[in-house]
Scaffold this active site. Structure first.
Site, PDB file in Angstrom:
ATOM      1  N   ARG A 179      47.389  43.263 -25.588  1.00 53.42           N
ATOM      2  CA  ARG A 179      47.665  44.279 -24.562  1.00 53.42           C
ATOM      3  C   ARG A 179      46.842  43.878 -23.349  1.00 53.42           C
ATOM      4  O   ARG A 179      45.614  43.882 -23.392  1.00 53.42           O
ATOM      5  CB  ARG A 179      47.276  45.670 -25.067  1.00 53.42           C
TER       6      ARG A 179
ATOM      7  N   HIS B  66      56.807  47.025 -22.087  1.00 59.10           N
ATOM      8  CA  HIS B  66      56.254  47.504 -23.364  1.00 59.10           C
ATOM      9  C   HIS B  66      57.383  47.397 -24.416  1.00 59.10           C
ATOM     10  O   HIS B  66      57.920  48.399 -24.881  1.00 59.10           O
ATOM     11  CB  HIS B  66      55.790  48.961 -23.204  1.00 59.10           C
TER      12      HIS B  66
ATOM     13  N   GLN C 215      57.480  49.286 -27.948  1.00 67.56           N
ATOM     14  CA  GLN C 215      57.782  50.714 -27.875  1.00 67.56           C
ATOM     15  C   GLN C 215      59.291  50.951 -27.954  1.00 67.56           C
ATOM     16  O   GLN C 215      59.765  51.871 -28.611  1.00 67.56           O
ATOM     17  CB  GLN C 215      57.221  51.275 -26.557  1.00 67.56           C
TER      18      GLN C 215
ATOM     19  N   ASP D  48      57.652  59.245 -19.186  1.00 70.21           N
ATOM     20  CA  ASP D  48      56.368  58.605 -19.497  1.00 70.21           C
ATOM     21  C   ASP D  48      55.349  59.218 -18.543  1.00 70.21           C
ATOM     22  O   ASP D  48      55.706  59.904 -17.582  1.00 70.21           O
ATOM     23  CB  ASP D  48      56.493  57.083 -19.303  1.00 70.21           C
TER      24      ASP D  48
ATOM     25  N   CYS E 156      56.865  57.968 -25.234  1.00 72.65           N
ATOM     26  CA  CYS E 156      56.086  56.938 -25.933  1.00 72.65           C
ATOM     27  C   CYS E 156      54.705  57.445 -26.348  1.00 72.65           C
ATOM     28  O   CYS E 156      54.106  56.916 -27.270  1.00 72.65           O
ATOM     29  CB  CYS E 156      55.969  55.696 -25.067  1.00 72.65           C
TER      30      CYS E 156
ATOM     31  N   ARG F 144      56.789  53.134 -34.644  1.00 71.49           N
ATOM     32  CA  ARG F 144      56.062  51.957 -34.135  1.00 71.49           C
ATOM     33  C   ARG F 144      55.632  51.092 -35.318  1.00 71.49           C
ATOM     34  O   ARG F 144      55.730  49.867 -35.276  1.00 71.49           O
ATOM     35  CB  ARG F 144      54.820  52.393 -33.335  1.00 71.49           C
TER      36      ARG F 144
HETATM   37  N1  NVA Z   1      53.058  53.512 -18.868  1.00 70.16           N
HETATM   38  C1  NVA Z   1      51.936  53.771 -19.740  1.00 70.16           C
HETATM   39  C2  NVA Z   1      52.329  53.590 -21.168  1.00 70.16           C
HETATM   40  C3  NVA Z   1      51.256  53.935 -22.162  1.00 70.16           C
HETATM   41  C4  NVA Z   1      51.672  53.668 -23.586  1.00 70.16           C
HETATM   42  C5  NVA Z   1      50.785  52.841 -19.366  1.00 70.16           C
HETATM   43  O1  NVA Z   1      51.027  51.673 -19.085  1.00 70.16           O
HETATM   44  O2  NVA Z   1      49.653  53.297 -19.345  1.00 70.16           O
HETATM   45  N1   CP Z   2      52.781  54.364 -26.823  1.00 69.76           N
HETATM   46  C1   CP Z   2      51.703  53.587 -26.950  1.00 69.76           C
HETATM   47  O1   CP Z   2      51.750  52.374 -26.778  1.00 69.76           O
HETATM   48  O2   CP Z   2      50.558  54.248 -27.289  1.00 69.76           O
HETATM   49  P1   CP Z   2      49.081  53.671 -27.273  1.00 69.76           P
HETATM   50  O3   CP Z   2      48.707  53.411 -25.840  1.00 69.76           O
HETATM   51  O4   CP Z   2      48.248  54.733 -27.895  1.00 69.76           O
HETATM   52  O5   CP Z   2      49.050  52.396 -28.060  1.00 69.76           O
END
Ligand code: NVA
Ligand code: CP
Length: 307
Positions: free
Chosen positions: A102, A129, A132, A223, A263, A291
């Site tokens: 990540r 992502h 997801q 989101d 998500c 997931r």
């Molecule tokens: N759009 C959000 C998704 C979190 C799972 C982010 O990137 O923080």
């Molecule tokens: N939806 C998702 O990726 O959650 P986290 O940021 O908790 O991993």
């Protein structure tokens, strides 16, 4: 050797094949059958941003498959003190069997992957992502909504919106995205999606009026308005996203039996009302659990594609 960086790299048949595998693995897991598909394998999990679901599902997933996961936070790794991604990749991939990362930029993920000796999975970047979306589509299939599917995505033109664009344009369903002005999706990603849509028959609508997007949708999703790394923009964003909350009024424009997906983490009374989040049309916790099953499938699938 294959990687899982974005759905852009995947054919429709491959996406459906992974989802089929996810269903099989989910069934096995529910029956407490833990086939050691990845016996003795190690998954390195590098996190440069926070996570609850991605971390727990990958760590649990690899363990259930017979392997072990290493949680590697950038605040503990030398990566956090400036060791380049490409060096981190060469070192860790010489010791583990698979990697999940990540990180921030998709280009950073691509560079990391270029130097990796093992398959790499995108656990979220600023642009995409993809993991997801596999869980989301599995949830849609389980709700029997994958025929004549129309998804409405209401909110920020972010990594989730981009991933919906890839999924819809590859699988060929209808997707309506509505963002506030100034928060539109990335034009290059949209161009790619439109190119894929010509082949798959997907219908894609992009606009700034959520009421148009949500009309007759069978799935309504959103989101956070403030993604990780955008905390400084919080005040401005809350003003700019006025009118984009998915609440009862918004949901009433969708199909009567429409479901709500998110998500997570969700920020109540910003992008979604408490009422909709907690309603029977909200499948967000089934989606979160998926997931685990979808990611196990991706790990097994990538392992099978090694040469
Ligand atoms: N759009 C959000 C998704 C979190 C799972 C982010 O990137 O923080
Ligand atoms: N939806 C998702 O990726 O959650 P986290 O940021 O908790 O991993």
């Amino acid at each position: 050797m294959r990687h899982f960086l974005t759905l852009k790299d995947y054919r429709k048949e491959e996406i459906l094949e992974i989802l089929q595998l996810a269903k099989k693995i989910k069934k096995e897991t529910k029956n407490k059958i833990f086939t050691k598909y990845l016996d003795m394998q190690t998954l390195g999990m590098i996190f440069e941003k926070s996570s609850t679901r991605t971390r727990v599902s990958f760590e649990t997933g690899i363990y259930q498959l017979g392997g072990v996961g290493l949680f590697l936070s950038s605040s503990d790794l030398q990566l956090g003190r400036g060791e380049p991604l490409k060096d981190t990749s060469r070192v860790i991939s010489s010791m583990v069997d698979m990697l999940m990362i990540r990180t921030f930029k998709q280009s950073g993920l691509e560079e990391f992957t270029k130097y990796s000796k093992v398959p790499v999975i995108n656990g979220l970047t600023n642009e995409y992502h993809p993991m997801q979306l596999l869980a989301d589509y599995l949830t849609i299939q389980e709700a029997n909504l994958d025929i004549n599917l129309k998804v409405a995505y209401i909110g920020d033109g972010n990594n989730l919106a981009h991933s919906w664009l890839m999924l819809a344009s590859k699988l060929g369903f209808e997707l309506a995205i509505s963002t506030p002005k100034g928060y539109e999706v990335n034009q290059d990603i949209l161009n790619d999606a439109q190119k894929f849509a010509k082949i798959s028959g997907a219908k894609i609508y992009i606009g700034n009026d959520p009421k148009i997007a949500v009309k007759n949708a069978s799935v309504v999703t959103t989101d956070t308005w403030i993604s990780m790394g955008q905390e400084d923009e919080k005040e401005q964003r809350i003003k700019d996203f006025d009118g984009f909350i998915v609440d009862k009024k918004m949901m009433s424009l969708a199909q009567e039996k429409a479901i709500f997906l998110h998500c997570l983490p969700a920020y109540r009374n910003y992008e979604v009302s408490e009422e909709i989040f907690e309603s029977s049309s909200s499948l967000v916790f089934q989606e979160a659990e998926n997931r685990l099953h979808a990611q196990k499938a991706v790990m097994v699938w990538l392992d099978q594609k090694r040469v």
